[in-house]
Design an enzyme around this catalytic site. Structure first.
Site, PDB file in Angstrom:
ATOM      1  N   HIS A  68      28.200  28.616 -41.326  1.00 48.17           N
ATOM      2  CA  HIS A  68      26.844  28.644 -40.756  1.00 48.17           C
ATOM      3  C   HIS A  68      25.839  28.172 -41.823  1.00 48.17           C
ATOM      4  O   HIS A  68      25.022  27.279 -41.577  1.00 48.17           O
ATOM      5  CB  HIS A  68      26.538  30.077 -40.308  1.00 48.17           C
ATOM      6  CG  HIS A  68      25.145  30.290 -39.802  1.00 48.17           C
ATOM      7  ND1 HIS A  68      24.869  30.521 -38.484  1.00 48.17           N
ATOM      8  CD2 HIS A  68      23.952  30.307 -40.444  1.00 48.17           C
ATOM      9  CE1 HIS A  68      23.561  30.667 -38.333  1.00 48.17           C
ATOM     10  NE2 HIS A  68      22.980  30.542 -39.517  1.00 48.17           N
ATOM     11  N   GLU A  69      25.933  28.767 -43.021  1.00 47.88           N
ATOM     12  CA  GLU A  69      24.985  28.414 -44.092  1.00 47.88           C
ATOM     13  C   GLU A  69      25.186  26.983 -44.566  1.00 47.88           C
ATOM     14  O   GLU A  69      24.227  26.280 -44.869  1.00 47.88           O
ATOM     15  CB  GLU A  69      25.120  29.386 -45.266  1.00 47.88           C
ATOM     16  CG  GLU A  69      24.597  30.775 -44.970  1.00 47.88           C
ATOM     17  CD  GLU A  69      23.153  30.778 -44.462  1.00 47.88           C
ATOM     18  OE1 GLU A  69      22.323  30.052 -45.036  1.00 47.88           O
ATOM     19  OE2 GLU A  69      22.874  31.497 -43.496  1.00 47.88           O
ATOM     20  N   HIS A  72      23.295  24.530 -42.435  1.00 48.52           N
ATOM     21  CA  HIS A  72      21.890  24.398 -42.818  1.00 48.52           C
ATOM     22  C   HIS A  72      21.760  23.511 -44.064  1.00 48.52           C
ATOM     23  O   HIS A  72      20.932  22.607 -44.132  1.00 48.52           O
ATOM     24  CB  HIS A  72      21.293  25.750 -43.204  1.00 48.52           C
ATOM     25  CG  HIS A  72      21.078  26.708 -42.071  1.00 48.52           C
ATOM     26  ND1 HIS A  72      20.315  26.399 -40.984  1.00 48.52           N
ATOM     27  CD2 HIS A  72      21.494  27.980 -41.886  1.00 48.52           C
ATOM     28  CE1 HIS A  72      20.284  27.449 -40.165  1.00 48.52           C
ATOM     29  NE2 HIS A  72      20.995  28.415 -40.698  1.00 48.52           N
TER      30      HIS A  72
HETATM   31 ZN   LIG Z   1      21.061  30.451 -40.229  1.00 49.84          ZN
END
Ligand SMILES: [Zn+2]
Length: 379
Positions: A68-69, A72
């Site tokens: 998830h990170e 980004h």
């Molecule tokens: Zn996030």
């Protein structure tokens, strides 16, 4: 950010670390899965099997937060915004993204990347589980199911429009696009974030009183965390907007006191620390005036008093290669970030190896006070 954490390695030049709080979560998650989640769904395993499958699932959940990170971070890097580190926490991860996005579109893409990847991973795990269920052991099905549920929850939770959650950033980017003002968008998004935080707190209190004490306390805790995060990120964003365009050179103390390399500690204490009331002094070379390091009271105190007349400052100083420095033209916001990231009190300002100034926390505070006074008078 990296102080209370365990470094795991690098991916794509980004440092990956786990905050110690994740160790507690590891135990809590493994326990919840092994004791409450798996047994009713998959009866008949041995106790050891529940715990092993619980631990494997938890490690994979951790990998999910990392993915998830990373989503980004990779979008940020594609937009030319450097990412120095990712730290995994109780509630997910924090990417240390080094500047605010430049446009509403950039912010939107960067914010949506994380929840989108989590939801895609969750749905893919669910599909894989349905396809593989007839041919693989039940333990594998259990791991895939927990991955599917966790990733979808991770994606949806982060889509709550409370800044600084991803959903709040998506919301801010939309307000930014409509109003054209990052300032106004930040104010609106953090206020909405606080409204959500209070909704969590009230819902939690209600649940706790109505009988679901543990779930209620959890919601209160999440609400409290969201409220704090909203307040801190508004202050941070306001500070960055206020300091936008300001360079280190216009805030620093120019021509600060500097001590020559071969000065003894006794002279340093007498003529600098006591006479000029300074605590940290750059050390410069006698020959060419280049900055060699920085000496503070801390280094002096480490030397027994009897040795002060025989020890010189360059023997105890923090050498220049281990020193964070700033330049005159550097944006003040970036220098401030260095100050707070490393918990420093001052940054020497250097021009081609020579000391030209010293930027301290009090310089910045004084500058902000003056700005505030001028602003109040103008209003
Ligand atoms: Zn996030």
């Amino acid at each position: 950010m990296l102080n209370h954490s365990l470094r795991l390695g690098r991916i794509h030049g980004i440092e990956i670390a786990v905050h110690w709080s994740w160790l507690i979560i590891f135990v809590l998650f493994t326990w919840s899965l092994a004791v409450f989640f798996f047994p009713p769904l998959y009866p008949g395993w041995s106790v050891a099997t529940y715990w092993i499958v619980g631990a494997i699932s938890t490690v994979l959940l951790f990998a999910s937060v990392l993915l998830h990170e990373l989503s980004h971070s990779l979008v940020a890097e594609a937009q030319g915004i450097p990412v120095s580190s990712i730290t995994l926490f109780v509630f997910g991860g924090v990417s240390s993204i080094q500047s605010e996005p430049r446009t509403a579109r950039d912010e939107f893409l960067m914010a949506i990347a994380g929840p989108a990847s989590s939801i895609v991973i969750g749905v893919a795990c669910y599909g894989l589980m349905l396809i593989l269920a007839p041919v693989v052991p039940e333990t594998v099905v259990a791991v895939l199911l927990s991955m599917a549920i966790y990733n979808v929850i991770l994606g949806l939770f982060n889509l709550i429009p409370g800044f600084p959650l991803d959903g709040g950033r998506v919301f801010r980017s939309i307000v930014w696009a409509i109003t054209g003002s990052l300032w106004r968008a930040t104010a609106v998004a953090t206020t909405v974030g606080q409204v959500f935080a209070y909704l969590f707190i009230f819902a939690g209190l209600f649940l706790a009183i109505a009988g679901s004490f543990v779930s209620g306390i959890w919601l209160v805790f999440i609400g409290w965390f969201l409220n704090n995060a909203a307040v801190t990120s508004r202050q941070q964003a306001e500070l960055e907007l206020l300091l936008r365009g300001v360079r280190v050179g216009s805030v620093m103390t120019a021509n600060p006191p500097a001590v020559l390399a071969h000065t003894s500690l006794a002279d340093f204490v007498e003529h600098y620390v006591l006479a000029q009331n300074v605590r940290a002094v750059p050390v410069v070379s006698e020959a060419d005036g280049r900055i060699l390091g920085l000496v503070t009271l801390q280094e002096v105190r480490a030397v027994p008093r009897a040795e002060w007349s025989r020890t010189t400052v360059d023997q105890v100083m923090v050498p220049a290669n281990r020193l964070k420095v700033a330049t005159r033209d550097e944006p003040l916001v970036e220098a401030l970030r260095d100050l707070s990231a490393e918990d420093l009190n001052q940054l020497p300002v250097v021009d081609r190896g020579r000391l030209v100034g010293l930027l301290t926390r009090s310089d910045v505070i004084r500058y902000l006070r003056v700005r505030e006074e001028l602003g109040q008078r103008a209003a």
